[in-house]
Design an enzyme around this catalytic site. Structure first.
Site, PDB file in Angstrom:
ATOM      1  N   GLY A 184      67.012  70.181   8.591  1.00  0.00           N
ATOM      2  CA  GLY A 184      65.663  70.550   8.341  1.00  0.00           C
ATOM      3  C   GLY A 184      65.136  71.274   9.420  1.00  0.00           C
TER       4      GLY A 184
ATOM      5  N   ARG B 127      71.343  72.189   3.835  1.00  0.00           N
ATOM      6  CA  ARG B 127      72.160  71.013   3.887  1.00  0.00           C
ATOM      7  C   ARG B 127      73.339  71.155   3.203  1.00  0.00           C
ATOM      8  NH1 ARG B 127      68.072  67.713   6.314  1.00  0.00           N
ATOM      9  NH2 ARG B 127      66.156  68.113   5.507  1.00  0.00           N
TER      10      ARG B 127
ATOM     11  N   ASP C  96      70.024  64.792  13.622  1.00  0.00           N
ATOM     12  CA  ASP C  96      71.185  63.850  13.726  1.00  0.00           C
ATOM     13  C   ASP C  96      72.325  63.966  12.869  1.00  0.00           C
ATOM     14  OD1 ASP C  96      71.647  61.683  15.104  1.00  0.00           O
ATOM     15  OD2 ASP C  96      70.965  60.011  13.322  1.00  0.00           O
ATOM     16  N   GLY C  97      71.811  64.367  11.602  1.00  0.00           N
ATOM     17  CA  GLY C  97      73.046  64.715  10.483  1.00  0.00           C
ATOM     18  C   GLY C  97      73.588  66.118  10.826  1.00  0.00           C
TER      19      GLY C  97
ATOM     20  N   THR D 298      64.703  69.079  15.775  1.00  0.00           N
ATOM     21  CA  THR D 298      64.023  68.143  14.611  1.00  0.00           C
ATOM     22  C   THR D 298      62.686  67.678  14.974  1.00  0.00           C
ATOM     23  OG1 THR D 298      64.304  66.049  13.546  1.00  0.00           O
ATOM     24  CG2 THR D 298      65.441  66.339  15.407  1.00  0.00           C
ATOM     25  N   ILE D 299      61.853  67.707  13.957  1.00  0.00           N
ATOM     26  CA  ILE D 299      60.501  67.199  14.323  1.00  0.00           C
ATOM     27  C   ILE D 299      60.463  65.435  14.273  1.00  0.00           C
ATOM     28  CG2 ILE D 299      59.304  69.288  12.984  1.00  0.00           C
ATOM     29  CD1 ILE D 299      58.598  67.071  11.149  1.00  0.00           C
ATOM     30  N   ASP D 300      61.495  65.048  13.916  1.00  0.00           N
ATOM     31  CA  ASP D 300      61.572  63.446  13.883  1.00  0.00           C
ATOM     32  C   ASP D 300      61.680  62.671  15.207  1.00  0.00           C
ATOM     33  OD1 ASP D 300      61.294  63.561  11.196  1.00  0.00           O
ATOM     34  OD2 ASP D 300      63.352  63.320  10.855  1.00  0.00           O
TER      35      ASP D 300
ATOM     36  N   ASP E 191      64.415  61.558  16.793  1.00  0.00           N
ATOM     37  CA  ASP E 191      65.083  60.618  16.664  1.00  0.00           C
ATOM     38  C   ASP E 191      66.422  60.751  16.953  1.00  0.00           C
ATOM     39  OD1 ASP E 191      65.962  62.480  14.645  1.00  0.00           O
ATOM     40  OD2 ASP E 191      65.813  61.062  13.069  1.00  0.00           O
TER      41      ASP E 191
ATOM     42  N   ARG F 195      61.708  59.811   7.574  1.00  0.00           N
ATOM     43  CA  ARG F 195      62.194  58.983   6.651  1.00  0.00           C
ATOM     44  C   ARG F 195      62.816  57.835   7.244  1.00  0.00           C
ATOM     45  NH1 ARG F 195      65.249  62.978   2.614  1.00  0.00           N
ATOM     46  NH2 ARG F 195      65.785  63.871   4.519  1.00  0.00           N
TER      47      ARG F 195
ATOM     48  N   GLY G  95      44.192  58.988  17.226  1.00  0.00           N
ATOM     49  CA  GLY G  95      43.284  57.783  17.397  1.00  0.00           C
ATOM     50  C   GLY G  95      43.179  56.865  16.105  1.00  0.00           C
TER      51      GLY G  95
ATOM     52  N   ARG H 192      41.053  57.327   0.454  1.00  0.00           N
ATOM     53  CA  ARG H 192      41.663  58.438  -0.030  1.00  0.00           C
ATOM     54  C   ARG H 192      43.044  58.478   0.643  1.00  0.00           C
ATOM     55  NH1 ARG H 192      38.009  58.069  -3.450  1.00  0.00           N
ATOM     56  NH2 ARG H 192      36.651  59.881  -3.973  1.00  0.00           N
TER      57      ARG H 192
ATOM     58  N   HIS I 125      55.384  69.309   4.027  1.00  0.00           N
ATOM     59  CA  HIS I 125      56.126  70.332   4.829  1.00  0.00           C
ATOM     60  C   HIS I 125      55.366  71.271   5.727  1.00  0.00           C
ATOM     61  CE1 HIS I 125      59.248  68.842   1.874  1.00  0.00           C
ATOM     62  NE2 HIS I 125      60.250  69.074   2.808  1.00  0.00           N
ATOM     63  N   ILE I 126      54.040  70.833   5.454  1.00  0.00           N
ATOM     64  CA  ILE I 126      53.062  71.695   6.424  1.00  0.00           C
ATOM     65  C   ILE I 126      53.625  71.205   7.696  1.00  0.00           C
ATOM     66  CG2 ILE I 126      51.070  69.951   6.450  1.00  0.00           C
ATOM     67  CD1 ILE I 126      49.535  72.748   5.962  1.00  0.00           C
TER      68      ILE I 126
HETATM   69  O1  F6P Z   1      63.554  67.306   9.464  1.00  0.00           O
HETATM   70  C1  F6P Z   1      63.585  65.889   9.129  1.00  0.00           C
HETATM   71  C2  F6P Z   1      62.708  65.646   8.012  1.00  0.00           C
HETATM   72  O2  F6P Z   1      61.408  65.982   8.373  1.00  0.00           O
HETATM   73  C3  F6P Z   1      62.481  64.209   7.466  1.00  0.00           C
HETATM   74  O3  F6P Z   1      61.596  63.349   8.429  1.00  0.00           O
HETATM   75  C4  F6P Z   1      62.059  64.375   6.126  1.00  0.00           C
HETATM   76  O4  F6P Z   1      62.282  63.033   5.516  1.00  0.00           O
HETATM   77  C5  F6P Z   1      62.989  65.367   5.901  1.00  0.00           C
HETATM   78  O5  F6P Z   1      63.029  66.325   6.924  1.00  0.00           O
HETATM   79  C6  F6P Z   1      62.681  66.026   4.511  1.00  0.00           C
HETATM   80  O6  F6P Z   1      63.218  67.344   4.463  1.00  0.00           O
HETATM   81  P1  F6P Z   1      63.671  68.152   3.185  1.00  0.00           P
HETATM   82  O7  F6P Z   1      62.551  68.169   2.218  1.00  0.00           O
HETATM   83  O8  F6P Z   1      63.855  69.486   3.822  1.00  0.00           O
HETATM   84  O9  F6P Z   1      64.902  67.431   2.616  1.00  0.00           O
END
Ligand code: F6P
Length: 321
Positions: free
Chosen positions: A13, A74, A105-106, A128-130, A132, A174, A188, A246, A252-253
């Site tokens: 990602g 990927r 990670d992957g 990665t934005i995660d 992790d 995820r 907050g 709501r 993906h933004i």
């Molecule tokens: O970049 C990691 C991540 O943001 C996860 O948190 C998310 O589940 C995943 O990518 C979704 O990515 P894609 O839609 O590109 O498979």
């Protein structure tokens, strides 16, 4: 002995700041008199020989851009030993003697297999934005993504307050609640639901009802996608509380946008570090920041360990809710 040619790849990602990191790798290598190749579309480009020699101009007008100019993917074929062997041969035929991988990670796991099976020297940067990746408290892009989420929360709070609503905000993550926890605290949020911590919707609904009866005008609940579907959770909360509810799924933004100053500077520093390391013969190390300092973490340890969510942040989120 110093390397004569290296390559850089972005994988998995995308994350804001990947461009800044790749730009720093390219410009550092050229500054050091080393040839540098860019691999298009992640590991897929490595397997399918989509590799291009880069110049300093290839990376101009990039530091402010999200995404990755190299493209990412990927790749299924790279997951097989045959695919990795083909990828290695495509690097070797160009005289490439070291590879900088920018990914999560992957992607770093893929890099560790390439290193183990072919001996190709690898240096990783966590893109990665995660947030992790084990052994570090910084990953390229998480700060920008958190700012995007906080901006959304600020806007959602305005309308939630106007209507006395509960609003659930689903964010990425995820397998990891880091992004939700950091942005939820910064925004907050009243509740932050993450995959790592069990939650009780009955209890949350009772508390929300009490708060609204006591005059509360709005509530923000941040839900990491790995903790469950915000749409489904929102339905349950609405039924149980009978409060107008709501849901906003940010999607993906969160992955796009111009990187923050923090992501640009840290990615640039790490890009230089990675290029110098791979040129000078370092291998199997992932560079990042931990507690404000640059750290080099063993690649195999980084991919074989799971980063846990900071219990201090979980505690703080409850105190401040
Ligand atoms: O970049 C990691 C991540 O943001 C996860 O948190 C998310 O589940 C995943 O990518 C979704 O990515 P894609 O839609 O590109 O498979």
């Amino acid at each position: 002995m110093l390397k004569k040619a290296i390559a850089v790849v972005t994988s998995g990602g995308d994350s804001p700041g990947m461009n800044a990191a790749a730009r720093a790798v390219v410009r550092t290598a050229i500054y050091e008199g080393v040839d540098v190749y860019g691999i298009h579309n992640g590991y897929s480009g490595m397997v399918h020989d989509d590799i291009e020699k880069l110049t300093t101009r290839s990376v101009s007008d990039l530091i402010q851009r999200g995404g990755t100019f190299l493209g990412t993917a990927r790749s299924k074929s790279f997951m097989t030993p045959e695919g990795r062997k083909t990828a290695f041969e495509n690097l070797r035929k160009r005289g490439i003697e070291g590879l900088v991988i920018i990914g999560g990670d992957g992607s770093l796991t893929g890099g560790s297999l390439l290193s183990k099976e072919t001996g190709m020297p690898i240096v990783g940067l966590p893109g990665t934005i995660d947030n992790d990746v084990w052994g570090m408290d910084y990953t390229i892009g998480c700060d920008t993504a958190c700012n995007t989420i906080v901006d959304a929360i600020n806007k959602l709070r305005d309308t939630a307050s106007a209507h006395r609503r509960i609003i659930l905000v689903e964010v990425m993550g995820r397998h990891s609640g880091w992004l939700a926890m950091m942005s939820g605290i910064a925004g907050g949020a009243e509740y932050i639901l993450v995959p790592e911590v069990a939650y009780d919707l009955e209890e949350i609904s009772c508390e929300l009802k009490e708060m609204y009866e006591a005059g509360k005008r709005y509530s923000i609940i941040v839900v990491a996608e790995g903790a469950g579907s915000a749409v489904e959770i929102g339905k349950i909360i609405r039924e149980k509380t009978e409060i107008d509810t709501r849901v906003s799924v940010l999607g993906h933004i969160q992955r796009g946008g111009s990187p923050t100053v923090e992501d640009r500077i840290k990615a640039s520093m790490l890009g230089e570090k990675a290029a110098l390391a791979i040129i000078s013969g370092v291998s199997d190390v992932v560079y990042s920041f931990n507690e404000g300092q640059v750290v080099g973490v063993n690649l195999f340890e980084a991919v074989n360990n799971t980063k846990t969510l900071d219990p201090e942040l979980v505690r703080l989120s409850r105190v401040l809710a």
